[in-house]
Design an enzyme around this catalytic site. Structure first.
Site, mmCIF file in Angstrom:
data_model
loop_
_atom_site.group_PDB
_atom_site.id
_atom_site.type_symbol
_atom_site.label_atom_id
_atom_site.label_comp_id
_atom_site.label_asym_id
_atom_site.label_seq_id
_atom_site.Cartn_x
_atom_site.Cartn_y
_atom_site.Cartn_z
ATOM 1 N N GLY A 264 -41.880 -86.918 35.150
ATOM 2 C CA GLY A 264 -41.417 -88.149 35.795
ATOM 3 C C GLY A 264 -40.733 -87.875 37.116
ATOM 4 N N SER B 128 -41.695 -88.515 40.183
ATOM 5 C CA SER B 128 -42.087 -89.337 41.330
ATOM 6 C C SER B 128 -41.004 -90.305 41.760
ATOM 7 C CB SER B 128 -43.377 -90.101 41.016
ATOM 8 O OG SER B 128 -43.192 -90.934 39.884
ATOM 9 N N SER C 175 -30.261 -90.886 26.715
ATOM 10 C CA SER C 175 -29.499 -92.026 27.235
ATOM 11 C C SER C 175 -28.247 -92.185 26.394
ATOM 12 C CB SER C 175 -30.329 -93.310 27.166
ATOM 13 O OG SER C 175 -29.516 -94.458 27.368
ATOM 14 N N TYR D 144 -35.477 -98.770 22.365
ATOM 15 C CA TYR D 144 -35.220 -97.754 23.381
ATOM 16 C C TYR D 144 -34.163 -96.766 22.900
ATOM 17 C CZ TYR D 144 -33.904 -95.693 27.872
ATOM 18 O OH TYR D 144 -33.637 -94.808 28.886
ATOM 19 N N ALA D 145 -33.059 -97.294 22.331
ATOM 20 C CA ALA D 145 -32.006 -96.417 21.827
ATOM 21 C C ALA D 145 -32.536 -95.499 20.728
ATOM 22 C CB ALA D 145 -30.839 -97.257 21.305
ATOM 23 N N ALA D 146 -33.418 -96.025 19.887
ATOM 24 C CA ALA D 146 -33.976 -95.221 18.799
ATOM 25 C C ALA D 146 -34.815 -94.064 19.337
ATOM 26 C CB ALA D 146 -34.809 -96.099 17.874
ATOM 27 N N LYS E 100 -34.409 -92.504 22.180
ATOM 28 C CA LYS E 100 -33.516 -91.505 22.766
ATOM 29 C C LYS E 100 -32.722 -90.768 21.687
ATOM 30 C CE LYS E 100 -34.802 -92.262 26.955
ATOM 31 N NZ LYS E 100 -35.607 -91.228 27.660
ATOM 32 N N ILE F 218 -27.154 -95.796 35.326
ATOM 33 C CA ILE F 218 -27.489 -95.181 36.612
ATOM 34 C C ILE F 218 -28.200 -96.197 37.499
ATOM 35 C CG2 ILE F 218 -28.768 -93.335 37.754
ATOM 36 C CD1 ILE F 218 -28.453 -91.663 35.350
#
Length: 275
Positions: free
Chosen positions: A16, A18, A134, A147-149, A151, A180
């Protein structure tokens, strides 16, 4: 903390690369004198290529591309598993297909790439793998469950595998960025039904999240944490930066779990609710 200098040049693969954190991590490694490969699904279309970075193709959701990427690069001393996708919305409104795709990109892809680099690292007796997670893993919040799962899964892989590969000179590190300012909110997939009962609270969270992200630390600051960890002679298992990480992790150890969940919800604009 001792950091390996440019005289000990390494071959680094940053996924990632880019945009966002990945681009700043790749740039920082180049500035420190290392040979850097950065991945993108379409290397030829990278809008703002970084001087000194060699771009190679990788699609996290295509596990065979991990083998092809490693074969093209050859020797890899440091792997930074940074690439991933962001997702938000109500669990009830998110299809299983979308959840499975998120896990493919954020978990299974990085694991496939890690598996591809481990044999070479093991045979050489040295190597470093960094999983970029995260702080939502440690401080989960409503409407970010999937998303949390993903990470959390990456962190567990890093912690468990750390001892597994340590006898072969391989270091596994988990890094959790806080909020961020990378513009990732503009690329986040949203899953809220047209007439969802969760819509109002999701919009409250989305507005707070946007405000928090606009005020978040910059990607270059987070990149320095990742690069320093990867180059440390004896890296810690875990690093976190942003969102007053030192304070909130101390509170997490001392205070009841429900208090921490309530605190995290309030940070995202959501009131305390007892179930």
């Amino acid at each position: 903390m001792f950091v390996v200098g440019a005289s000990h040049s390494k071959v680094v693969l940053v996924t990632g690369a880019s945009s966002g954190i990945g681009a700043d991590v790749a740039r920082a490694f180049v500035e420190r004198g290392h040979t850097v490969y950065g991945t993108s699904r379409h290397p030829e279309t990278v809008a703002d290529p970084i001087r000194g970075v060699n771009y190679v193709a990788l699609d996290n959701a295509d596990y065979e591309s991990a083998e092809a990427c490693v074969a093209k690069v050859g020797v890899i001393d440091i792997l930074i598993n940074n690439a991933g996708e962001s997702q938000a919305g109500a669990l009830e409104d998110t299809s299983m297909e979308s959840i499975e795709k998120l896990f493919a990109v954020n978990v299974f892809g990085p694991i496939a790439l890690t598996k591809a680099v481990l044999p070479g690292m093991r045979e050489r007796g040295a190597g470093t793998v960094v999983m970029v997670g995260s702080m939502l893993s440690s401080f989960p919040v409503a409407f970010r469950s999937n998303y949390a799962a993903t990470k959390s899964a990456l962190k567990a892989f890093a912690f468990a595998t750390r001892r597994e590969v340590a006898p072969y000179g391989i270091r596994m590190i988990s890094v959790e960025p806080g909020t961020i300012a990378t513009g990732i909110g503009d690329r986040r997939s949203i899953h809220i039904g047209e007439h969802s009962p969760y819509a109002a609270e999701y919009q409250t969270l989305a507005a707070a999240t946007r405000k928090n992200e606009d005020a978040g630390i910059d990607a270059a600051t987070m990149a320095r944490v990742i690069v320093d960890a990867a180059l440390a002679e004896h890296p810690k298992p875990f690093y976190a930066k942003g969102n007053q990480a030192g304070l909130v992790f101390a509170l997490r150890r001392l205070l009841p779990r429900q208090f921490i969940l309530d605190m995290t919800a309030r940070k995202h604009g959501l009131p305390r609710v007892r179930s």
